[in-house]
Design a protein around this motif. Sequence first.
Motif, PDB file in Angstrom:
ATOM      1  N   PRO A  60      -0.895 -12.930   6.148  1.00 18.26           N
ATOM      2  CA  PRO A  60      -2.331 -12.614   6.055  1.00 18.26           C
ATOM      3  C   PRO A  60      -2.625 -11.266   5.397  1.00 18.26           C
ATOM      4  N   LEU A  61      -1.610 -10.437   5.253  1.00 18.10           N
ATOM      5  CA  LEU A  61      -1.837  -9.094   4.691  1.00 18.10           C
ATOM      6  C   LEU A  61      -0.759  -8.827   3.642  1.00 18.10           C
TER       7      LEU A  61
ATOM      8  N   ARG B 193     -10.382  -9.365   2.202  1.00 17.76           N
ATOM      9  CA  ARG B 193     -10.838  -7.990   2.362  1.00 17.76           C
ATOM     10  C   ARG B 193      -9.791  -7.099   1.701  1.00 17.76           C
ATOM     11  N   TYR B 194     -10.189  -6.061   0.966  1.00 19.72           N
ATOM     12  CA  TYR B 194      -9.175  -5.340   0.199  1.00 19.72           C
ATOM     13  C   TYR B 194      -9.531  -3.890  -0.064  1.00 19.72           C
ATOM     14  N   ASN B 195      -8.518  -3.154  -0.454  1.00 18.14           N
ATOM     15  CA  ASN B 195      -8.735  -1.823  -0.995  1.00 18.14           C
ATOM     16  C   ASN B 195      -7.925  -1.677  -2.282  1.00 18.14           C
TER      17      ASN B 195
ATOM     18  N   GLY C 264     -14.783   2.152  -0.728  1.00 16.72           N
ATOM     19  CA  GLY C 264     -15.253   0.766  -0.647  1.00 16.72           C
ATOM     20  C   GLY C 264     -14.275  -0.213  -1.266  1.00 16.72           C
TER      21      GLY C 264
ATOM     22  N   LYS D 104      -4.432  -4.005  -1.745  1.00 21.06           N
ATOM     23  CA  LYS D 104      -3.955  -4.573  -0.477  1.00 21.06           C
ATOM     24  C   LYS D 104      -5.039  -5.475   0.088  1.00 21.06           C
TER      25      LYS D 104
ATOM     26  N   PHE E  60      -6.335  -8.610   2.834  1.00 21.42           N
ATOM     27  CA  PHE E  60      -6.209  -9.277   4.138  1.00 21.42           C
ATOM     28  C   PHE E  60      -7.018 -10.561   4.126  1.00 21.42           C
TER      29      PHE E  60
ATOM     30  N   GLN F 224      -6.847 -14.200   6.669  1.00 18.64           N
ATOM     31  CA  GLN F 224      -6.136 -15.100   7.580  1.00 18.64           C
ATOM     32  C   GLN F 224      -6.392 -16.558   7.237  1.00 18.64           C
TER      33      GLN F 224
END
Lengths: 720, 720
Positions: B61-62, B84-86, B96, B113, B115, B117
């Motif tokens: 998931p990550l 979701r990321y950076n 952000g 990176k 995420f 699930q």
Amino acid sequence: MKHILSLLLMLICSITATAQQATWIWYPGDFEIWLGNDMQNRRTERETFYPVFWKMDSHYPLVDFHKEVDLTAPEEVSIYVEGRYNVRIDGKAFEGAPSKITIPAGKHWINIKIFNQAFVPAVYISGRTVFSDNTWLVTPEDKEWIDETGKASDISATKWLHSGSWNFNKPETPPSAFRLPVSPASAVSVSSHSKGRIVDFGKETFGFIKLHGVNGSGKVNLYYGESREEALDIQHAETLDRLSFHQSEKRDTVLSLSKAFRYVNVETDNEVQVDSISMLYEYAGVKERGNFRCSDEELNSIYDVAKYTFRLATREFFIDGIKRDRWVWSGDAYQSYLMNYYLFYDNETVQRTILALRGKDPVTSHINTILDYTFYWFMGIYDYYLYTGDETFIKQFYPRMKTLMEYCLGRRNKNGLVEGMSGDWVFIDWADGLSKKGELSFEQLLFCRSLETMTLCADIAGEKKDAETYRQYAAELRARLFPLYWSDSKQALVHSRVNGMQTSNVTRYANMFAIFFEYFDQQQKSAVKKSVLLNDNIQKITTPYMRFYELEALCAMGEQAYVLKEMKSYWGGMLKLGATSFWELYDPSVSGPAHYAMYGRPFGKSLCHAWGASPLYLLGKYYLGVKPESPGYKTYTVQPVLGGLEWMEGTVPVPEGDIKMYCSKKEIKITTISGTGTLRLQSTIKPTCAQAIAESKGGNTYELTLQPGKTYVVNYRAVK
Amino acid sequence: MKHILSLLLMLICSITATAQQATWIWYPGDFEIWLGNDMQNRRTERETFYPVFWKMDSHYPLVDFHKEVDLTAPEEVSIYVEGRYNVRIDGKAFEGAPSKITIPAGKHWINIKIFNQAFVPAVYISGRTVFSDNTWLVTPEDKEWIDETGKASDISATKWLHSGSWNFNKPETPPSAFRLPVSPASAVSVSSHSKGRIVDFGKETFGFIKLHGVNGSGKVNLYYGESREEALDIQHAETLDRLSFHQSEKRDTVLSLSKAFRYVNVETDNEVQVDSISMLYEYAGVKERGNFRCSDEELNSIYDVAKYTFRLATREFFIDGIKRDRWVWSGDAYQSYLMNYYLFYDNETVQRTILALRGKDPVTSHINTILDYTFYWFMGIYDYYLYTGDETFIKQFYPRMKTLMEYCLGRRNKNGLVEGMSGDWVFIDWADGLSKKGELSFEQLLFCRSLETMTLCADIAGEKKDAETYRQYAAELRARLFPLYWSDSKQALVHSRVNGMQTSNVTRYANMFAIFFEYFDQQQKSAVKKSVLLNDNIQKITTPYMRFYELEALCAMGEQAYVLKEMKSYWGGMLKLGATSFWELYDPSVSGPAHYAMYGRPFGKSLCHAWGASPLYLLGKYYLGVKPESPGYKTYTVQPVLGGLEWMEGTVPVPEGDIKMYCSKKEIKITTISGTGTLRLQSTIKPTCAQAIAESKGGNTYELTLQPGKTYVVNYRAVK
């Protein structure tokens, strides 16, 4: 008529009663892992997603749920499912995905097989006598097939576990809909500054900001602060939200991500107006069962703030701090477990945290990547068993303990000792210049205790051969600790061995753990107390994290009076600086806003950190003096120590209820609930007691056996 | 002005060009596992969800995505993400979650990176020179942190793999939106019966039924049939859909789950009308590159129906059959890989299938729970490497091979041999009374070949120590095969050893595998041909699955003429019964609708099964005679054998293009593309050739070296 009516009422009651027994169930550990992933990926740093750096695991997407029933009459059963599923009775499937089935009378085996990749496969089954609970068995691989001749497969290797559950007791609130509860809360003051306003909620808190009466088009920036300084420093505030609005009439907005703060600095464009802000306080609905009150008001304040700190950091899991990481860290959690046993006794949060930390196989790194944090994971299980007596948990998850221990055993160096290997973080503590090089005594101690835990757990799981292996490993390591690390000249365990040689470095860590691990004899303890614990030349500890163990070691040696002063000075010191929750690190030698700095950032420090709450544990275990002596408090000790207080009173939760006690210098009053206790006290007179006569243990020490469900009043005279 | 314009055009072209190079990327194997779970859980049996019985794994998931770049000028890059990321450059995060960033000129390292699930974390990055492709590295645990002093962590243990991708080349079509393409198709005839109508699509097909002009309220039942009998037998049709409508005007409806059928029996309530039905044919967009045509029209029909069968069973993965399991079975897939090399040469489907089968660690059962299917998984990798030369795949997934082999090695019995243990399915074949007891010769052969594969792969992965271990295991086992299983009296390998003794049972399985594994010497081969393969007293094979290997063994011994007759009789036999695709099992001794029965159900048999398509492979490899001699066709052989045909022509795909050939009894014409080939032929005259002189190898055998990218015309005279 009356007879029929009462029968009908009975039936309704019965149905209501059984409906309450049903709960959503899943493969044990899977919801915990899913929720752990979800929660730990809510960390942001200045609006940037800030995920963990270790491997995250997943739930099994396909799970079979199974139960054998024996019904006296046919029974209609409702089935609620998260995922795609089928239902079988005695191996024969119903057509489609039925939401209701009728199970015939007699013996039958029921299977419900569920597929769900996005969320944890879960089921809620509700009938008169058949309903979902932990008696249902689950497996991610049933290995059950029928060959071309109709012959059933060999399913002897299928491993079934008892299903996991929590408190999802209604069909309409499935696990996927989980949210912590919230309640509205208002700010205590608002003040303007040149670019906006700063809203003060009066104390550290956590939740979702609500903006009231937003109107117009433009930007609203929210800068959060655990301190006023942080909220005002828009360049360095650790968390913030940048919002954009385009609306032609007033509306309220609730933000979607909860945050930690006391202060919120609200800065808006001229083109957008915000009437006010409030918050939805988000909390875990755990009940406070433990309590402590005493004659020292400062200590009472410390206890209260510790309680609030711990409550804030007790969420879906026991997390470290509420502002920053919001992650589950094994070393931090280990302390939370211990505090929990003296406050919430919420063992489901302990289980959940242990499971989220462990994840699944294969093991590819230490827990949180940290060597010592793997060992705390084992130690947490040791304590969990001691405080709760829960053998099922040990049996269910023994295989995950074993594979983690195999990982550790596989990473011993050529001397059979653990040391930081490639990719390992050796943490111990945040402390200037602390050496992590070579074979650290601290890590060997924790490793040894972990092996002892594995011996215990292998025995419980019925893995006798494993138990023997671990027993031998533990005994060998323990026998080597003193030859390897004890220094006669230092009268202490040294910090490390490098290139096979003892270093001359002495730190507090291994020495204090060896005390409450009972690895020292009485003489060594006394020596170490003087040469290390009370020796100002040994580097001081500045984290509440390690002060926890330092003070525990001193308490274990009867130094409650000294520790009381330390608590008042250290935690009281934070209170004097205006703390409304306890910090990640407190160095009394620092002053002003420098207190807020850490990690090279002016507001990097967490001002609400679970490990700051340790007085909860120390006061319960070493002042009220209540601790289990055998698993689940079947036997326990009460050994009150006033440590200079005039009086104290409190409650300590145990599996079947609470132990209540009051203690002054002349009187002890105890109400028991279950198990067999031993009140141990020191008195210059022979204590009197309404129910029994205390027996002298020689010297000034007396013991009284405490039977369950009774109240004892003992008159005595405290030794000092 | 013109100069500027053309520069501008160049720039536009350049941007368009690079935009095409970008593709969605993910952790390799993760999308494959996710899609495998999704697809394999679409099986239904009479509307009931019918999932697999082995463990399904999950994506990470990550995931961290990483690349180092060196830019001559600053570059704007667009970022599309599933999750979701950076985004970080040189370790410093952007605020952000930016959808565009500018990377400064010079050397920089980029990290993204993500995420997710519910779905596989994936990213599409598009810039002028920086874009997402397999050069990006990925890891599920970066182990990268900064301690309180700002010191970076030891990330030396972080394992990076090259990212995975497929053909998601547009930002607006991310992997989560994956659907196979569809195209509308119509029925060829409709006929009424007492309760409804039966719609015939003319041949076996697969897709989504579309109902046209549905009106009214009531139920519509669709019963699918691979045969007309099945569709009409509403009690036993294997698949069906029960639909409910409530509508007051005519509307069309497309069903959400695709199905296999030739016939659809539509039965409606009186209160609901359906004007007609059609379908959306669902297919994998793989290109046919191989081909075969010959002087025998029946064989051409067999080839065409085999091709259609294989096309239908080539979907997201190589599956077994389209009506029933729709699962990925390792034994079935192994044959599909081989057919694929002679038809599609679509190596991404091979990779995807291998990865979906393997899943992730820990290994808790054999692949598909079947002992032999684990070994086919290894053998599939052996062939994959031989046919493609793809070393990266081996290097990336070597750890998953190793842990699976460790599982096998850990389950050897006290004699060091494999046999079915608790929970294992020993399959071999669907055959009446086939013994699975004891140490089966067939399983040892497959185990031995798997160990040889591991030796090869360990060498490629640079794991020299592992390679030595596997080499030794393989050699030891191979040396034991004959002492353990060869029977002089039977002139064959016996089927099994039970209680340490050879049984007297001889079956075809081990004997035929030993031929094309080259485990027999010439004399043994000849003996076994007579004593087993051409011996009618040895139990006959009734599945195309094992006929595949039986005929391969005969071809490998030059029995193409015999095999040609067998093909015409066996596959031609199915065609004579009206088959439009080849079956899971065909027993010529059965007649009528009994052909459709299996597993104790009247329509349990799959009438479109990938393993029915083996002529694709046999004709390509043993008639056209093209096969690789070193990985990726760097060297290869062309050894055409007419086997009684007047002429044949065809195409065999290789990595860089296609080898084209024509062969009659007098002339061979070959167009090569890459690699160095050897044309080997038997001629009663010395062959002539435009480019080179064939060299006599003694007797009637001649060889000609084939250079890349040339056309050769050879005149010769076939031996028979």
